[in-house]
Design a protein around this motif. Structure first.
Motif, PDB file in Angstrom:
ATOM      1  N   GLY A 387      40.745  39.653  42.657  1.00 22.69           N
ATOM      2  CA  GLY A 387      40.751  38.703  43.756  1.00 22.69           C
ATOM      3  C   GLY A 387      39.304  38.758  44.275  1.00 22.69           C
ATOM      4  N   PHE A 388      38.582  40.056  44.521  1.00 25.00           N
ATOM      5  CA  PHE A 388      37.136  40.071  44.988  1.00 25.00           C
ATOM      6  C   PHE A 388      36.351  39.043  44.041  1.00 25.00           C
ATOM      7  N   MET A 389      36.536  39.229  43.019  1.00 24.32           N
ATOM      8  CA  MET A 389      35.624  38.663  41.906  1.00 24.32           C
ATOM      9  C   MET A 389      35.730  36.855  41.968  1.00 24.32           C
ATOM     10  N   MET A 390      36.830  36.567  42.013  1.00 25.48           N
ATOM     11  CA  MET A 390      37.454  35.065  42.178  1.00 25.48           C
ATOM     12  C   MET A 390      36.665  34.592  43.497  1.00 25.48           C
ATOM     13  N   TYR A 391      36.827  35.296  44.587  1.00 26.47           N
ATOM     14  CA  TYR A 391      36.725  35.101  45.933  1.00 26.47           C
ATOM     15  C   TYR A 391      35.031  34.879  45.895  1.00 26.47           C
ATOM     16  N   LYS A 392      34.288  35.703  45.390  1.00 26.44           N
ATOM     17  CA  LYS A 392      32.868  35.670  45.365  1.00 26.44           C
ATOM     18  C   LYS A 392      32.303  34.639  44.323  1.00 26.44           C
ATOM     19  N   LEU A 393      32.720  34.608  43.227  1.00 33.03           N
ATOM     20  CA  LEU A 393      32.417  33.666  42.287  1.00 33.03           C
ATOM     21  C   LEU A 393      32.713  32.245  42.590  1.00 33.03           C
ATOM     22  N   ARG A 394      33.923  32.005  43.372  1.00 35.08           N
ATOM     23  CA  ARG A 394      34.170  30.704  43.721  1.00 35.08           C
ATOM     24  C   ARG A 394      34.615  29.966  42.433  1.00 35.08           C
ATOM     25  N   LYS A 395      35.161  30.423  41.417  1.00 39.67           N
ATOM     26  CA  LYS A 395      35.605  29.744  40.162  1.00 39.67           C
ATOM     27  C   LYS A 395      36.624  30.884  39.452  1.00 39.67           C
ATOM     28  N   ILE A 396      37.204  29.957  38.299  1.00 38.60           N
ATOM     29  CA  ILE A 396      37.762  30.974  37.474  1.00 38.60           C
ATOM     30  C   ILE A 396      36.834  31.834  36.664  1.00 38.60           C
ATOM     31  N   PRO A 397      37.043  33.232  36.889  1.00 38.90           N
ATOM     32  CA  PRO A 397      35.853  33.909  36.158  1.00 38.90           C
ATOM     33  C   PRO A 397      36.061  33.897  34.644  1.00 38.90           C
ATOM     34  N   ARG A 398      34.860  34.220  33.928  1.00 40.33           N
ATOM     35  CA  ARG A 398      34.838  34.489  32.363  1.00 40.33           C
ATOM     36  C   ARG A 398      33.798  35.500  32.072  1.00 40.33           C
ATOM     37  N   PRO A 399      34.091  36.072  30.969  1.00 42.68           N
ATOM     38  CA  PRO A 399      33.122  37.239  30.636  1.00 42.68           C
ATOM     39  C   PRO A 399      31.800  37.097  30.860  1.00 42.68           C
ATOM     40  N   ALA A 400      31.177  38.232  31.300  1.00 41.92           N
ATOM     41  CA  ALA A 400      29.828  38.279  31.814  1.00 41.92           C
ATOM     42  C   ALA A 400      29.558  37.821  33.040  1.00 41.92           C
ATOM     43  N   ASP A 401      30.464  37.211  33.843  1.00 44.40           N
ATOM     44  CA  ASP A 401      30.324  36.773  35.016  1.00 44.40           C
ATOM     45  C   ASP A 401      30.199  38.158  35.757  1.00 44.40           C
ATOM     46  N   ALA A 402      29.121  38.114  36.826  1.00 43.69           N
ATOM     47  CA  ALA A 402      29.053  39.438  37.769  1.00 43.69           C
ATOM     48  C   ALA A 402      28.621  39.340  39.056  1.00 43.69           C
ATOM     49  N   VAL A 403      29.065  40.307  39.814  1.00 45.72           N
ATOM     50  CA  VAL A 403      28.848  39.972  41.340  1.00 45.72           C
ATOM     51  C   VAL A 403      28.036  41.535  41.801  1.00 45.72           C
ATOM     52  N   ILE A 404      26.745  41.468  42.448  1.00 47.74           N
ATOM     53  CA  ILE A 404      26.415  42.515  42.845  1.00 47.74           C
ATOM     54  C   ILE A 404      26.466  42.981  44.529  1.00 47.74           C
ATOM     55  N   PHE A 405      27.141  43.963  44.584  1.00 41.41           N
ATOM     56  CA  PHE A 405      27.547  44.140  46.234  1.00 41.41           C
ATOM     57  C   PHE A 405      26.969  45.745  46.451  1.00 41.41           C
ATOM     58  N   GLY A 406      26.449  45.985  47.655  1.00 40.32           N
ATOM     59  CA  GLY A 406      25.871  47.305  47.853  1.00 40.32           C
ATOM     60  C   GLY A 406      25.165  47.773  46.760  1.00 40.32           C
ATOM     61  N   ALA A 407      25.595  49.123  46.204  1.00 44.87           N
ATOM     62  CA  ALA A 407      24.856  49.850  45.092  1.00 44.87           C
ATOM     63  C   ALA A 407      25.577  49.724  43.578  1.00 44.87           C
ATOM     64  N   TYR A 408      26.243  48.581  43.707  1.00 47.30           N
ATOM     65  CA  TYR A 408      27.244  48.448  42.598  1.00 47.30           C
ATOM     66  C   TYR A 408      27.287  46.997  42.065  1.00 47.30           C
ATOM     67  N   LYS A 409      27.251  46.785  40.652  1.00 56.28           N
ATOM     68  CA  LYS A 409      27.322  45.584  39.966  1.00 56.28           C
ATOM     69  C   LYS A 409      28.873  45.794  39.114  1.00 56.28           C
TER      70      LYS A 409
END
Length: 443
Positions: A387-409
């Motif tokens: 849910g975090f990934m979908m909320y940040k990506l604002r789309k249906i995710p696919r492989p290799a989509d990424a979100v960087i937050f804080g000290a983590y990818k």
């Protein structure tokens, strides 16, 4: 008076001021929780301290009267006692129009330093070390001192109360203990070694039951194993062998038409008695507890306790089944790593010190614990890491989509029918303050 008499009086004044400073900090810093424990164990003086804290105006007025009176008297006597001797000493080095002024400054500095050191700084630091113990020790003499200063203290308090009312200042002390207070005490206990790391983790998880909703711990809809009324016997046997669950839902045709549940033990008894399983009937199907997905885990525990049930179906606002939850699921949330579930694969796999493979359905609270993240952005909008990934990506995710937050990818590794199956989380060298979305190039 002789120098010895002056020194003796100053020592007495310093001792008196030190006692008042010690008492003031001890009574103000004594914690009610510890005082109540002492009082319940039979220490009458602890109850007197609690009573004084409830009505502290008279004490603080008396304390300030004593401290200021002693400081003024000590300054007058000390300056007069030491100045002649200091002036004589200065005359041996310097003779001129500034001799008296130098003598006054040095004598004043000496007396002030003695009062600061022995009547203020040291007593207050001592009182901060063990405020409850000192407060209990000094409560009887300080009550006598309060009675002596009562008339003047009453007048001063009357003026102070008038000014407080004039400026609408609330003087009632708020002693309510919040979760933040308890959390701070637990952190201090863990740092001091009083609480072990695992014990600290348990207590934090217990408090989180009030904040975490059912979806964070339930078995999600797609992972629920259920029987239908016309389930073939071979299929029932296969599910019993393949899924080591203790309870299975029974539905009419699909998962949204729930009739009840069966206990695996009841079915095994029928098998051992060579009874047919061709049709599930009223003797084996039990009524199932149904709860909304908006409940907290604490509220679910209350439902389990009041109904004597350990298994519930979770439905959403559209009356669709979104999952099931058991008492064991809640206990796993509390116990964390000490409990290993046999019902599902491990959701968080640590590859090395800087990377993790994480199942998309992992609750966000578990992610925060595993990665030691205090807060996730806008975490009221999702329950899982998917849910975090979908909320940040604002789309249906696919492989290799990424979100960087804080000290983590957070990178999507596998997607199955629009569902994030697995993510790779990597610790970065540089910390990002704002979430950053990274999308793969279009193919």
């Amino acid at each position: 008076m002789s120098l010895f008499q002056n020194i003796l009086i100053i020592v007495i004044l310093i001792a008196g001021a030190g006692f008042l400073s010690l008492t003031e900090i001890a009574l103000a810093g004594a914690r009610k929780v510890k005082l109540k424990i002492l009082a319940e164990s039979g220490e009458e003086r602890a109850q007197k301290v609690l009573d004084l804290q409830e009505q502290s105006a008279d004490f603080f007025a008396a304390s300030q009267i004593g401290l200021n009176a002693v400081a003024i008297l000590g300054g007058i006597l000390g300056e007069a006692a030491f100045r002649p001797y200091i002036v004589n000493f200065v005359n041996r080095i310097y003779q001129g129009p500034w001799t008296e002024n130098i003598g006054f400054i040095l004598s004043f500095s000496l007396v002030t330093s003695l009062f600061i050191l022995f009547a203020d700084l040291m007593p207050k630091r001592m009182a901060m070390i063990a405020p409850e113990k000192i407060a209990v020790s000094v409560i009887n003499p300080i009550q006598i001192f309060i009675k002596i200063c009562k008339p003047l203290a009453w007048a001063i308090n009357a003026i102070a109360n008038l000014l407080f009312r004039l400026f609408k200042i609330n003087t009632v002390r708020d002693d309510n203990i919040t979760f933040a207070d308890i959390s701070a005490v637990m952190d201090a206990g863990a740092q001091a070694g009083v609480l072990q790391k695992q014990e600290h983790h348990f207590i934090e998880n217990v408090f989180e039951l009030e904040e975490r909703n059912v979806p964070s711990s339930m078995t999600t809809r797609e992972n629920v194993v259920f029987f239908t009324l016309n389930e073939p016997e071979e299929s029932i046997r296969q599910k019993l062998a393949e899924y080591p669950y203790s309870k299975f839902l029974v539905c009419s045709n699909d998962i949204d038409s729930v009739i009840g549940y069966v206990d695996a033990k009841d079915i095994l008894v029928r098998i051992l008695n060579n009874q047919s399983l061709l049709q599930l009937n009223e003797s084996t199907i039990r009524n199932v507890l149904t709860i909304p997905d908006t409940l907290t885990l604490s509220e679910v525990l209350d439902r389990f306790r009041s109904t004597k049930e350990k298994f519930a179906v979770v439905i959403n606002e559209y009356a669709l089944v979104v999952g099931v939850i058991t008492l064991s699921d809640i206990m796993i949330t509390v116990m964390g790593d000490w409990v290993t579930t046999i019902e599902a694969d491990q959701q968080i796999i640590k590859r090395d010190n800087n990377s993790w493979l994480i199942d998309g359905s992992t609750p966000i609270e578990d992610i925060k614990h595993a990665l030691e993240i205090d807060e996730m952005p806008d975490d009221e909008n999702y329950e899982t890491i998917a849910g975090f990934m979908m909320y940040k990506l604002r789309k249906i995710p696919r492989p290799a989509d990424a979100v960087i937050f804080g000290a983590y990818k957070f990178e999507v590794v596998d997607v199955d029918h629009f569902k994030i199956d697995q993510l790779l989380v990597t610790r970065l060298l540089e910390k990002s303050t704002e979430p950053e979305v990274i999308e793969p190039p279009s193919s």
